[in-house]
Design an enzyme around this catalytic site. Sequence first.
Site, short mmCIF file in Angstrom:
data_model
loop_
_atom_site.label_atom_id
_atom_site.label_comp_id
_atom_site.label_asym_id
_atom_site.label_seq_id
_atom_site.Cartn_x
_atom_site.Cartn_y
_atom_site.Cartn_z
N ASP A 116 -27.06 0.83 34.78
CA ASP A 116 -26.54 2.02 35.45
C ASP A 116 -25.21 1.65 36.07
OD1 ASP A 116 -25.84 4.05 37.19
OD2 ASP A 116 -27.88 4.42 37.90
N PHE B 194 -30.83 3.31 43.43
CA PHE B 194 -30.42 4.71 43.53
C PHE B 194 -29.87 5.13 42.18
CE2 PHE B 194 -27.62 8.29 44.12
CZ PHE B 194 -28.40 9.12 44.88
N LYS C 1 -19.46 9.74 37.23
CA LYS C 1 -18.52 9.75 38.34
C LYS C 1 -17.05 9.66 37.88
CE LYS C 1 -21.79 8.38 41.90
NZ LYS C 1 -21.99 9.75 42.39
#
Length: 404
Positions: A230, A145, A259
């Site tokens: 990531d 994801f 984030k």
Amino acid sequence: MVDDKLRTPGAVRDAERWTAHNYHPLPVVISSAEGAWLTDVDGRRYLDCLAGYSALNFGHRHPQLIAAAHAQLDRLTLTSRAFIHDQFADFCRELAELCGKDLVLPMNTGAEAVETGIKVARKWGYQVKGVAAGQANIVVAEGNFHGRTTTIVSFSTDEDARADFGPYTPGFTVVPYGDLDALTAAINENTVAVLLEPIQGEQGVVVPPEGYLPGVRQVCTERNVLFIADEIQSGLGRTGATFACDHEGVVPDMYLLGKALGGGIVPVSAVAANADVLGVLKPGQHGSTFGGNPLACAVAIEVVRLLATGEFQRRSAELGERLRAGLEGLLGKGLVGVRVRGLWAGLDIDPALMSGREACERLAARGVLAKDTHGSTIRLAPPLVITEEEIDLAVAQLTEVLAG
């Protein structure tokens, strides 16, 4: 779950009426928050065990971050990258130092960081490695994801994210996650990068086999391929280290961050790499109006400084062991699988007992907020400011939910 006389049902209906259905939120309407706690429109408090998918690693409204945002709001919020502002260099330098890299390219969202990484890897492949024009390939993993842009969903194996959004972007080879032999076999002369999550968060906090990440690092070095990590969810203290890659002593060629970098206040993402990689970009080849804006940089500078102390990494590691002990005690008592790294956990509920969605609804009724994924799996990712007592409370409420 909520009395009809309260405000929550009406607010939920309004949200469903006026919002496209891209998410399926729990029927909780939050109006304020502090630290690890949320309060809904009816005054009910909830322990936050999701932390905005790790965007709130430092808790809600951390005073140091709020102070930085307030101070910057009174001075300057946006210039665009047509000009340089007085927060920009400090942010880029301090984040580069935290990452051990030469350069930083600020963006806004995690998906933008991933898209940037893909573009940089391709350009590096053509200009540095010498891949033939239009032939660059990137190896990715099943269950990944990395976001939901058109390019990113082109190599997703989640049909909910991918189906009916074609035609799809070519240039990606998908291999099983954690299978080093399959990854090695997929690399050829046109491979410019391997793009991986060191821990697959959306898949259910899936930790790869020991030795996998060092193996990826080694094969990328041997085959002249960039290793792109990531760390948008896994990085910045979440796993008990600054980066999840740190647990196995692995340093990728490129970090993708987001984030928690915005402190739960503004969207901030970044790509960090050395000059021989990020240096392939020239003016006009990539950009963002809001990327690296003054408000974002002011907040992110304080995030980097919080991490530079090591306090939050230590809290995550130590409290994560308490969380692990509590959750592993529920194996065979409603849980059939537990994966924990720092303050990040994936829990597999016996599907004969209930779905992950149902478990999260029952937890919410008991004042604990978590999120399901992939059927009977739920994720826990509380803010790193959570206390031992609050961890025990979350485990106790989960125990009651599983007991029925």
